[in-house]
Design an enzyme around this catalytic site. Structure first.
Site, PDB file in Angstrom:
ATOM      1  N   GLU A  31       9.517   8.531 -16.756  1.00 58.53           N
ATOM      2  CA  GLU A  31       8.123   8.971 -16.931  1.00 58.53           C
ATOM      3  C   GLU A  31       7.597   8.618 -18.320  1.00 58.53           C
ATOM      4  O   GLU A  31       6.454   8.184 -18.481  1.00 58.53           O
ATOM      5  CB  GLU A  31       8.017  10.487 -16.733  1.00 58.53           C
ATOM      6  CG  GLU A  31       8.309  10.941 -15.316  1.00 58.53           C
ATOM      7  CD  GLU A  31       8.525  12.443 -15.270  1.00 58.53           C
ATOM      8  OE1 GLU A  31       7.542  13.195 -15.399  1.00 58.53           O
ATOM      9  OE2 GLU A  31       9.677  12.886 -15.130  1.00 58.53           O
ATOM     10  N   LYS A  37      15.658  22.156 -11.243  1.00 59.65           N
ATOM     11  CA  LYS A  37      15.017  20.867 -11.520  1.00 59.65           C
ATOM     12  C   LYS A  37      15.914  19.857 -12.220  1.00 59.65           C
ATOM     13  O   LYS A  37      16.706  20.176 -13.084  1.00 59.65           O
ATOM     14  CB  LYS A  37      13.769  21.077 -12.397  1.00 59.65           C
ATOM     15  CG  LYS A  37      12.625  21.793 -11.725  1.00 59.65           C
ATOM     16  CD  LYS A  37      11.989  21.006 -10.574  1.00 59.65           C
ATOM     17  CE  LYS A  37      11.298  19.753 -11.021  1.00 59.65           C
ATOM     18  NZ  LYS A  37       9.958  19.963 -11.546  1.00 59.65           N
ATOM     19  N   SER A  58      14.407  21.773 -16.459  1.00 59.63           N
ATOM     20  CA  SER A  58      13.184  22.535 -16.693  1.00 59.63           C
ATOM     21  C   SER A  58      13.547  23.845 -17.389  1.00 59.63           C
ATOM     22  O   SER A  58      14.616  24.411 -17.158  1.00 59.63           O
ATOM     23  CB  SER A  58      12.511  22.817 -15.349  1.00 59.63           C
ATOM     24  OG  SER A  58      11.751  24.004 -15.426  1.00 59.63           O
ATOM     25  N   HIS A  97       0.831  -1.220   0.000  1.00 61.97           N
ATOM     26  CA  HIS A  97       0.000   0.000   0.000  1.00 61.97           C
ATOM     27  C   HIS A  97       0.864   1.268   0.000  1.00 61.97           C
ATOM     28  O   HIS A  97       0.434   2.304   0.478  1.00 61.97           O
ATOM     29  CB  HIS A  97      -0.953   0.049   1.203  1.00 61.97           C
ATOM     30  CG  HIS A  97      -1.698  -1.231   1.438  1.00 61.97           C
ATOM     31  ND1 HIS A  97      -2.946  -1.477   0.931  1.00 61.97           N
ATOM     32  CD2 HIS A  97      -1.339  -2.370   2.098  1.00 61.97           C
ATOM     33  CE1 HIS A  97      -3.344  -2.694   1.283  1.00 61.97           C
ATOM     34  NE2 HIS A  97      -2.376  -3.262   1.982  1.00 61.97           N
TER      35      HIS A  97
END
Ligand code: ARG
Length: 482
Positions: free
Chosen positions: A289, A282, A276, A155
């Site tokens: 992804e 970043k 970024s 979980h």
């Protein structure tokens, strides 16, 4: 003039040409098409259907076409619809009307099926090889992390401590199943459809075994209608690819989570991250992804193919031309993901201290306290409740189990002794799971060894098969025939 123009009284509408043509995407199959045609024509010669002189001329012509395509000297035309008719046209331009004898005893229906089988079996080899490389990268990292303790989650809540090596072997095991599934599907990909004709076989005395052995097929479709209607082998590939992408996507999800500042479990190499345009600080795990994101199109390709096939009457229907783009896309998507994830995993840095901290400053040794009480003959259910109270007490008093004094422990059970501290120690906890499949170091070492053995078996399978099924390798097989 169309190759099939005889029966028509006027040219096709320009829009129809554009709508029905597949040349923009099936030109990818030009090598397979030429190899298949060479084998076909060699067989026609062997069976006395064409003279050896005609066979020589056609094979020489096909070679010239091949060289011209390689030198980028040809223009594929929508007017010729697909790769099969484009190549046949080029052949006729090259050697004259004798080129028109190539299509004797053959249809584009068995021809296109052959091209797809040739293409997919070759790509299957490449993809299995790439999966093996990724699996090796995971196992190499696993070997480096046989002492790196981290929380195992359920979980996404800390559950029980495990070794990072253990966690990585879980992924290596999934990939092993993917590899075996793809290997197994090879049986159904490596079946020869050529010779099925349009759907009913052919009136010419062809020799399908001869073609099968030249093109290294293990078997021949026993029913011609099935041979030209079957796209199961593509559905199967798309399905295996979907499951493999699911695994990669799950792994990427963890890489994204682990590399977040909140977790800080790993540091992905700069070479595999991006920045970024606005936020200078970043460092984004874009590759992970995108693999996760591209899983969507792989599922989509599977659904697309299944939907195209459902409801199709036998045998060939033009709908089946829609089998190509999704398959090519899935091959390329998988290729890209596997090729990138391998060096990304290899170069991944692990922040062992953070992983350990997440285990020590937590309650993931709670099950072990319950197990400890069980060794003192308390029924597990009762032990569970006692530990539940202890955990609640700790939370209320901002402590972890190992911070409790002997007196505090005794309040929960008089049976708890000094040896509890040793029993709850994180390394003890991990190594106590010393059963087959468990996370104890000795068990993880065995798991890595088992994976390596399976890897070896799969690698030798690849070494044996990939040599013979590469289309390039087959080109030379044609030469001794003529
Ligand atoms: N371009 C076609 C395809 O990809 C080749 C087969 C065409 N056959 C036919 N009967 N029209 O499916």
């Amino acid at each position: 003039m169309k190759l099939w123009g005889g029966r028509f009284t006027k040219p096709t509408n320009q829009l129809v040409d554009e709508y029905t043509a597949s040349i923009s995407f099936d030109q990818k199959l030009w090598r397979q098409d030429i190899v298949g045609s060479s084998a076909h024509v060699a067989m026609l010669g062997k069976c006395g259907i064409l003279s050896m002189d005609e066979v020589r001329q056609i094979i020489a012509g096909l070679k010239k076409v091949k060289e011209k395509i390689e030198r980028n000297e040809v223009q594929f035309l929508v007017a010729h619809e697909d790769i099969h008719m484009n190549i046949e046209k080029m052949l006729i331009e090259e050697i004259g009307p004798v080129g028109g004898k190539l299509h004797t005893g053959r249809s584009r229906n068995d021809q296109v099926a052959l091209d797809m089988h040739l293409y997919l079996r070759e790509k299957l080899m490449e993809l299995i090889q790439l999966t093996l490389y990724l699996q090796k990268a995971l196992l190499d990292q696993a070997e480096q992390h046989l002492d790196t303790v981290m929380p195992g989650y359920t979980h996404l809540q800390r559950a029980q401590p495990v070794l990072l090596g253990f966690h990585l072997v879980a992924y290596a095991s999934m990939l092993q199943r993917d590899i075996e599934r793809m290997q197994d599907s090879f049986k159904r990909v490596n079946v020869l459809p050529l010779g099925a004709g349009a759907l009913a076989g052919t009136t010419f005395p062809i020799d399908r075994e001869f073609v099968a052995s030249m093109l290294q097929f293990d078997s021949i479709y026993i029913n011609s209608m099935d041979a030209v209607s079957d796209r199961d082998f593509i559905v199967e590939f798309l399905s295996h690819a979907s499951l493999l992408m699911t695994h990669l996507s799950r792994m990427c999800e963890e890489l994204v989570i682990w590399s977040s500042q909140e977790f800080s479990f790993i540091e992905l190499d700069d070479a595999f991250c991006t920045g970024s345009s606005i936020m200078p600080q970043k460092k984004n795990p874009d590759v992970a992804e995108l693999v996760r994101g591209k899983t969507g199109r792989v599922f989509g390709n599977l659904m697309g193919m299944l939907t195209v096939l459902k409801g199709l009457p036998l045998a060939y229907n033009k709908d089946m031309q829609e089998d190509k783009e999704g398959m090519f896309d899935t091959v390329e998507t998988l290729h890209g993901a596997l090729a990138l994830l391998t060096p990304m995993i290899e170069s991944m840095q692990v922040r062992k201290e953070n992983m350990r901290k997440a285990v020590t400053q937590d309650f993931s040794n709670a099950t072990d306290l319950a197990d400890y009480l069980v060794t003192k003959d308390i029924p597990f259910r009762q032990a569970h409740e006692i530990v539940g109270h202890a955990v609640l007490y700790c939370i209320q008093n901002k402590k972890y189990l190992l911070d409790l004094s002997m007196e505090e422990f005794k309040d929960f059970s008089a049976l708890i002794e000094e040896d509890v501290y040793q029993a709850l120690d994180i390394d003890t906890v991990v190594n106590a799971r010393n059963v087959f499949g468990g996370t104890a170091k000795v068990q993880v070492e065995k798991q890595i060894e088992a994976c390596k053995q399976l890897q070896k078996t799969s690698q030798s399978w690849i070494d044996v098969h990939s040599q013979k099924v590469m289309v390039e390798a087959l080109v030379d097989i044609q030469s001794p025939v003529i």
